[in-house]
Enzyme design. Structure first.
Site, short mmCIF file in Angstrom:
data_model
loop_
_atom_site.label_atom_id
_atom_site.label_comp_id
_atom_site.label_asym_id
_atom_site.label_seq_id
_atom_site.Cartn_x
_atom_site.Cartn_y
_atom_site.Cartn_z
N LYS A 1 142.62 21.30 101.22
CA LYS A 1 141.25 21.83 101.08
C LYS A 1 140.30 21.38 102.20
CE LYS A 1 141.06 22.62 96.10
NZ LYS A 1 140.33 22.36 94.85
N ASP B 1 134.89 26.33 93.78
CA ASP B 1 134.98 25.30 92.73
C ASP B 1 133.59 24.95 92.19
OD1 ASP B 1 137.73 24.94 92.66
OD2 ASP B 1 137.74 23.37 94.19
P1 NAP Z 1 141.40 14.26 95.23
O1 NAP Z 1 140.52 14.82 96.31
O2 NAP Z 1 142.74 13.74 95.58
O3 NAP Z 1 140.54 13.10 94.50
C1 NAP Z 1 141.15 12.31 93.52
C2 NAP Z 1 140.11 11.37 92.90
O4 NAP Z 1 140.73 10.68 91.83
C3 NAP Z 1 139.57 10.31 93.85
O5 NAP Z 1 138.23 10.04 93.53
C4 NAP Z 1 140.46 9.10 93.51
O6 NAP Z 1 139.83 7.86 93.77
C5 NAP Z 1 140.60 9.27 92.02
N1 NAP Z 1 141.79 8.60 91.49
C6 NAP Z 1 143.08 9.00 91.65
N2 NAP Z 1 143.89 8.15 91.00
C7 NAP Z 1 143.11 7.19 90.42
C8 NAP Z 1 143.36 6.06 89.63
N3 NAP Z 1 144.60 5.71 89.28
N4 NAP Z 1 142.31 5.32 89.23
C9 NAP Z 1 141.04 5.67 89.55
N5 NAP Z 1 140.74 6.74 90.32
C10 NAP Z 1 141.76 7.50 90.74
O7 NAP Z 1 141.66 15.37 94.10
P2 NAP Z 1 140.71 16.60 93.68
O8 NAP Z 1 141.03 17.77 94.52
O9 NAP Z 1 139.30 16.11 93.61
O10 NAP Z 1 141.28 16.93 92.21
C11 NAP Z 1 141.07 16.02 91.14
C12 NAP Z 1 141.49 16.68 89.82
O11 NAP Z 1 140.64 17.80 89.57
C13 NAP Z 1 142.91 17.24 89.82
O12 NAP Z 1 143.49 16.98 88.55
C14 NAP Z 1 142.71 18.74 90.01
O13 NAP Z 1 143.76 19.51 89.44
C15 NAP Z 1 141.42 18.94 89.25
N6 NAP Z 1 140.69 20.16 89.65
C16 NAP Z 1 140.43 21.08 88.69
C17 NAP Z 1 139.77 22.25 89.02
C18 NAP Z 1 139.51 23.28 87.96
O14 NAP Z 1 139.27 24.43 88.32
N7 NAP Z 1 139.52 22.92 86.68
C19 NAP Z 1 139.33 22.47 90.34
C20 NAP Z 1 139.59 21.48 91.30
C21 NAP Z 1 140.28 20.32 90.94
P3 NAP Z 1 139.97 7.12 95.22
O15 NAP Z 1 138.91 7.74 96.09
O16 NAP Z 1 139.73 5.70 94.91
O17 NAP Z 1 141.36 7.40 95.71
#
Ligand code: NAP
Length: 287
Positions: A72, A108
């Protein structure tokens, strides 16, 4: 059954992994509902192959792509132009190919706001905790920052939360937003004072369905808890929130509305949201 011919318009999704995606079910249902000769297919594209895939979108005449994890952000410099909101968020989840010129959008943020509005959640003047500072958090914080809420972004890596807050403040100077490191003491402090708790971390996402970013005892009946994670639909955070008497919202509506907005960008037609939601629910059941 859909009939593919030499005239069929092609859209798709790129990601790594992409096998789990339910977007083909949702988008193909939308094309069928409107009788469009269009098809939507998943493409497994690694980070190394991303530039070639985007270049190939032009030569193959692919009309539109959704972009998912981990592309992304990296896709931005490969495009010809960016929609203003995508530029502010710094992430693209939708690309349209207009005669070989590629423009990036972020739907989003729209999907996120629609999910809240559709569930009757008012934002203005509310104290809102956003857990996480990744791509989904960026879209959420930029969407909420312009709506008169008081935001706290709380993240495992404090520096990323600080960067996100700086980004929102730069583009939305009036936004009331601050950053905190995610730990139990800070979570207790912010939960007590907030009305809306939003999870944008990938904690609780399969295969870690028994993890939650918020200790269950901190959730109270006056909270609205929105988890953007959609796999599983009922995360541990949402199960805890239900047990605590809070209102809950899962990631399904956001997924539908961000997909609907992408559909409208590609086709110029109003998205058949009900058909898309039904197809998604069926795909979840079959999974
Ligand atoms: P991302 O950019 O990889 O961000 C992941 C986030 O989660 C970061 O803030 C990370 O913290 C945190 N994290 C991961 N593992 C962790 C842990 N064990 N403990 C604490 N914090 C943790 O991912 P993203 O694109 O934002 O997506 C995140 C989620 O949203 C996914 O499940 C995705 O499927 C969902 N999503 C849903 C929609 C929808 O339409 N419903 C749309 C977009 C995304 P750090 O910065 O410390 O690594």
């Amino acid at each position: 059954m859909m009939k593919i011919t030499g005239k069929t318009t092609v859209c798709g999704i790129i990601g790594d992994p992409v096998e789990h995606t339910l977007s083909p079910a949702m988008q193909n249902a939308a094309f069928q509902a409107l009788g469009l000769d269009w098809v939507y297919v998943p493409y497994h594209v690694t980070e190394e192959d991303l530039p070639a895939a985007i270049y190939g979108m032009r030569s193959l005449g692919i009309r539109g792509l959704n972009v998912t994890i981990p592309h992304k952000v990296e896709v931005l410099p490969l495009l010809d132009s960016l929609d203003k909101l995508a530029e502010q968020i710094g992430a693209v989840n939708t690309v349209i190919n207009r005669d070989g010129k590629l423009t990036g959008y972020n739907t989003d943020a729209f999907g996120f706001l629609q999910a809240l509005a559709g569930n009757g959640v008012e934002i203005e003047g509310k104290n809102i905790v956003v857990m996480g500072a990744g791509g989904a958090a960026r879209a959420a914080a930029m969407a909420l920052g312009g709506k008169g809420a008081n935001l706290i972004v709380i993240n495992r890596t404090a520096k990323t939360a600080t960067e996100l807050v700086a980004r929102v403040s730069y583009f939305l100077p009036g936004a009331r937003i601050m950053a905190l490191e995610m730990n139990e003491e800070n979570l207790r402090a912010v939960a007590g004072d907030s009305q809306i708790i939003i999870n944008t971390t990938s904690m609780g996402m399969n295969p870690y369905a028994n993890n939650s970013p918020m200790p269950a005892h901190l959730i109270q009946p006056h909270h609205t808890v929105f988890d953007v994670v959609y796999s599983p639909l009922k995360t541990k955070l949402l199960r805890d929130a239900e047990m605590g008497g809070a209102k809950t919202i899962n990631g399904l509506d956001m997924l539908v509305w961000q997909g609907g907005a992408a559909f409208e960008i590609w086709t110029g037609k109003k998205a058949p949201i009900d058909a898309m939601k039904l197809a998604l629910i069926e795909a979840f059941v079959e999974k």
